[in-house]
Design a protein around this motif. Structure first.
Motif, PDB file in Angstrom:
ATOM      1  N   ARG A 129      13.714 -14.841   0.546  1.00  0.00           N
ATOM      2  CA  ARG A 129      12.558 -14.810  -0.356  1.00  0.00           C
ATOM      3  C   ARG A 129      11.560 -15.908   0.028  1.00  0.00           C
ATOM      4  N   GLY A 134       7.395 -16.613   1.977  1.00  0.00           N
ATOM      5  CA  GLY A 134       6.323 -17.572   1.681  1.00  0.00           C
ATOM      6  C   GLY A 134       5.893 -18.332   2.920  1.00  0.00           C
ATOM      7  N   ARG A 161       3.723 -16.163   4.928  1.00  0.00           N
ATOM      8  CA  ARG A 161       2.377 -16.152   4.331  1.00  0.00           C
ATOM      9  C   ARG A 161       1.615 -17.409   4.723  1.00  0.00           C
ATOM     10  N   LYS A 182       5.297  -8.398   2.794  1.00  0.00           N
ATOM     11  CA  LYS A 182       5.737  -7.797   1.537  1.00  0.00           C
ATOM     12  C   LYS A 182       7.152  -8.259   1.216  1.00  0.00           C
ATOM     13  N   TYR A 183       7.254  -9.003   0.138  1.00  0.00           N
ATOM     14  CA  TYR A 183       8.585  -9.296  -0.398  1.00  0.00           C
ATOM     15  C   TYR A 183       8.965  -8.058  -1.188  1.00  0.00           C
ATOM     16  N   ASP A 231      11.003  -6.196  -3.621  1.00  0.00           N
ATOM     17  CA  ASP A 231      11.894  -6.516  -4.736  1.00  0.00           C
ATOM     18  C   ASP A 231      12.728  -5.291  -5.107  1.00  0.00           C
ATOM     19  N   HIS A 246       3.734   0.407  -2.488  1.00  0.00           N
ATOM     20  CA  HIS A 246       2.963  -0.731  -1.953  1.00  0.00           C
ATOM     21  C   HIS A 246       3.091  -0.797  -0.432  1.00  0.00           C
ATOM     22  N   TYR A 279       0.113  -0.374   2.410  1.00  0.00           N
ATOM     23  CA  TYR A 279      -0.183  -1.329   3.495  1.00  0.00           C
ATOM     24  C   TYR A 279      -0.265  -0.590   4.835  1.00  0.00           C
TER      25      TYR A 279
END
Ligand code: SF4
Ligand code: SF4
Lengths: 431, 396
Positions: free
Chosen positions: B110, B114, B117, B126-127, B129, B149, B153
């Motif tokens: 997770r 970041g 990013r 894209k995390y 979930d 999502h 993309y």
């Protein structure tokens, strides 16, 4: 000789709240109240209260065990039962405590859970923790509330809807069933009004560090300040009263130009203002704190005080949208923020509170905080040109607190800070 | 088509090609093609395929990438895979990749999303979930939104309209892929000497870096081969490997386990390729719903899926029984929270069920495993020497 810590009225109020809860927990057999084990980040204390249940927070028990020097033994006990040396020591401390009779912080046995409320936020270990507990308490009902991560730095309507549906269709019905109490939205709304108010006070309290000297230490004392909202009192008039009182006490210090209170009395000179990322060490909490205050370092903001909710960016519980408010609250806890959000939040703290430095206390067994901390630190250093410091310890495993290492590192760091300050003051134009 | 030995040799090369040559060649062979890297464990590759992307598994650098920059991102007490992934990224191994998927399996992956990013690696991050709520109308709906999502993309680049027909076609291809893999496992459970675990590992892993159509051809050949070859059985016990679903052990370790006397008849290496058990519906006019239902109802047990409704210890015990295995080897990456936190759950249950096991930890970059080999050898010997009474292996 160390001066005795001064007992302010707010401390008395907090003590009363905590003792009251543990007293109630010892009487559940007589009162018939149901017990709900749950976690601090993303805790649904308002909902638990709506159903007249009593919360137990395994993390709080673990940190209390560490402060009472019991965690080392509990951890070893868990390791004897196949728990790895390398996982979250909160889990092992809790499991060890349970294996040794589940004696809580007050010395009395804690009641077994009727509900394991897994409203976990920002950390996968919570999920594994309750999977473990479910095997130990097969009769407890387990409720899972999945909180989506703010991967894109946003709480989207889809995410909120997902959580609200879970609350409506799965969480609330089980709570009704176990507690025998019907869900009463009006009651929840009135509880949430107090939460909102408590949030306002907390934000004000942590904002007082903008004063020089800072009237509080927002990390070492901050962990006490967040106590009531983190152990189930958010949403109560008592919590609001506590925070009001605390705020008044702090403002009184501001008026008198006083610095923070430490376990050895008032801190006399504020030399360094720091922002700290990462949880504290609990096994040697006082020694750890002392290293800072002995050097004249005060923490003006910390990420750890935001694990149970982030209030300083303006978000509050909205009593008019009760379930949405609970969903947003869960998603908005610190460890549920993505790394860029965390960096932005901490950068804001450094700027707003005019910090001289940024220190990371990296916890060996907590990936939720630790993974990514080095990248965060570098970006903050580059962006704000603030000196950064890095130390390592653990939450509740005494084997990983090396006093001399930490002290040496911090001393070198403070030396660097003092040189930077000297150079800075030489550069400042003469008045 | 090449013979099986040649196919396997090629799979060995492809599966550890850290330049991702085949995937990049696929991308440059057409216009607006998209490459997406996905981290362990599982990602519904069907949606990428239907949207015109090639999903490529990123398993880290293993023991084939020296870590220089990656260590500056991670403390010593964090598993190895994120640092090797960062190393690969900063050394431009992912040049030409458009986006990256970080499935929600643990805090390390997770937070790695970041760092991607922050370092601005790829044009989308894209995390992903996965729902931990297993009701189709709640968790299923959320999961469909997550998949949408990703589709958005990709299609923003490819311009492809993802119709039900396209998705059903992609699902069918991956159904075929899973059927063939399971077919090979089925044969191997009785005749594990026909294809070593090391060979099978490469055959499956190669499929994560090439188009599914090509991989299906490879699997067809290997499946035919294992059905028809005889091979020579050796005096080894049968085991199931559990816990190595993310960071991968070095190939040498995978080999060493079999050499030390244990045929591996099931495992969770590269679990993502086998995450969904059975076929996914290919006739639905809402294929995203079909994919979501498959995840909710047909997933293999996993340390990243909340399991209280279907406890993992019984599911693993069933695998042991179904494959006719003699025991379990718990192999966890060092500092891997999900795997290590599950260990006591499994082990306490297996103590009661009478299922034999051993446990060890590994790191992807360590290729010295003398101690592990001895441990596995002793385990194999102990099973051979101490055959239990049949009823002590009963699985509840
Ligand atoms: S890993 Fe960290 S955040 Fe998670 S339960 Fe442990 S201490 Fe809390
Ligand atoms: S090896 Fe384990 S801890 Fe590390 S990234 Fe993978 S699942 Fe997470």
């Amino acid at each position: 000789m160390a001066q005795e810590a001064q007992k302010e009225k707010s401390m008395v109020l907090q003590k009363e709240m905590v003792e009251g809860l543990f007293n109630e927990l010892t009487k559940v057999k007589e009162t018939g109240k149901k017990v709900c084990y749950t976690f601090v980040p993303g805790n649904l204390s308002e909902l638990i209260r709506t159903f007249d249940m009593l919360p137990v927070y395994p993390e709080i028990n673990a940190l209390q065990s560490a402060m009472r020097k019991l965690s080392g033994g509990y951890i070893k006990e868990a390791e004897k039962h196949a728990h790895s040396e390398d996982v979250c020591t909160y889990v092992k401390c809790d499991v060890g405590m349970m294996l040794k009779g589940n004696i809580g912080p007050t010395g009395q046995k804690l009641p077994d859970p009727d509900i394991l409320l897994l409203s976990y936020t920002g950390c996968f270990t919570f999920m594994k923790w309750f999977e473990t507990l479910k095997r130990e308490y097969p009769d407890a009902r387990v409720i899972m509330l999945h909180t989506p991560y703010q991967e894109n730095g946003k709480m989207t309507p889809e995410m909120i809807q997902y959580m609200v549906k879970q609350l409506q269709e799965e969480v609330i019905p089980v709570m009704e069933e176990v507690s025998g109490v019907k869900y009463d939205e009006t009651k929840l709304k009135s509880i949430l009004k107090h939460s909102k108010e408590a949030g306002d006070w907390i934000a004000r309290i942590f904002d007082t560090t903008k004063h020089k000297p800072s009237p509080i230490d927002a990390y070492f004392a901050g962990v006490y300040y967040i106590g009531p909202i983190n152990i189930g009192f958010r949403g109560t008039p008592e919590a609001v009263e506590y925070y009001k009182e605390l705020y008044n006490e702090i403002m009184d210090r501001v008026k008198k130009g006083l610095g923070p209170i430490t376990p050895e009395g008032e801190m006399k000179e504020e030399k360094y203002r720091l922002v700290v990322e990462g949880p504290p060490n609990w096994t040697n909490f006082r020694e750890f704190w002392k290293i800072f205050y002995d050097m004249g370092a005060v923490i003006v903001a910390s990420s750890y005080t935001k694990v149970g909710g982030v209030y300083d960016m303006g978000w509050r519980h909205d009593p008019e949208r009760p379930l949405e408010a609970l969903a947003e609250y869960c998603m908005n806890c610190y460890t549920n923020l993505n790394l860029p959000q965390r960096i932005e939040l901490l950068s804001k703290c450094i700027t707003d509170y005019k910090a001289d430095g940024y220190v990371t206390n990296s916890i060996k067994s907590c990936n939720s905080f630790s993974a990514g901390q080095l990248a965060m630190m570098r970006e903050i250093e580059d962006k704000l040109e603030v000196p950064v410091g890095f130390i390592e310890s653990d939450l509740v495993d005494p084997r990983y607190f090396s006093y001399s290492n930490i002290k040496n590192r911090l001393e070198s760091y403070f030396q660097m800070l003092s040189q930077r300050k000297l150079i800075g003051s030489e550069k400042e134009p003469a008045v | 088509m090449k013979n099986p030995a040649e196919i396997i040799a090629q799979c060995r090369i492809d599966s550890f090609d850290l330049s991702y040559t085949k995937a990049k060649a696929w991308k440059s062979a057409g216009k607006n093609r998209v490459l997406i890297g996905y981290m362990p464990i599982y990602f519904p590759r069907e949606i990428a395929h239907a949207a015109g992307a090639l999903p490529v598994a990123i398993f880290g650098g293993g023991d084939r990438k020296q870590i220089i920059k990656g260590d500056a991102f991670y403390q010593s007490y964090i598993c190895h895979i994120p640092r090797s992934i960062i190393e690969l990224a900063l050394d431009n191994h992912f040049e030409g990749f458009d986006g990256f998927i970080f499935p929600s399996i643990c805090d390390v992956i997770r937070n790695l999303s970041g760092i991607f990013r922050q370092q601005k690696i790829g044009s989308f991050i894209k995390y992903f979930d996965f729902p931990q709520n297993f009701s189709p109308s709640i968790g299923g709906t959320f999961y469909q939104q997550e998949m949408q999502h990703v589709i958005d993309y990709i299609t923003a680049i490819t311009g492809i309209e993802v119709t039900a027909e396209r998705l059903n076609h992609s699902i069918a291809l991956y159904n075929k892929n899973r059927q063939l893999i399971e077919g090979i496992y089925k044969v191997r459970q009785d005749y594990p000497w026909r294809l070593t675990m090391e060979e099978l590992y490469h055959v499956i892993r190669a499929g994560t870096v090439m188009p599914v159509e090509d991989h299906n051809e490879i699997l067809e050949e290997i499946y035919t081969y294992v059905q028809n070859t005889a091979g020579t059985p050796q005096d080894k016990v049968k085991v199931v490997i559990s816990g190595a679903f993310c960071e991968q052990p070095a190939v040498g370790l995978i080999k060493a386990i079999e050499e030390a006397g244990c045929y591996v008849v099931d495992d969770d290496y590269q679990l993502g390729s086998r995450m969904i058990t059975g076929d996914i519906d290919t006739t639905s006019d809402r294929p995203l719903e079909a994919l979501a239902n498959a995840f909710l109802k047909q997933s293999q047990y996993s340390s990243s899926i909340y399991d209280v409704h279907d406890p993992k210890e019984f599911r693993l015990a069933k695998i042991v029984k179904d494959r006719g295995a003699d025991g379990v080897i718990f192999a966890s990456a060092s500092f891997c929270d999900p795997s290590l936190l599950d260990a006591p759950i499994f082990q306490n249950a297996f103590n009661k069920m009478g299922i034999r096991y051993i446990a060890f930890q590994f790191s992807e970059n360590i290729n010295q495993y003398k101690v592990i080999k001895e441990q596995v050898g002793a385990f194999s010997d102990s099973i051979k020497l101490w055959e239990p009474e049949p009823d002590t292996l009963a699985v509840k």
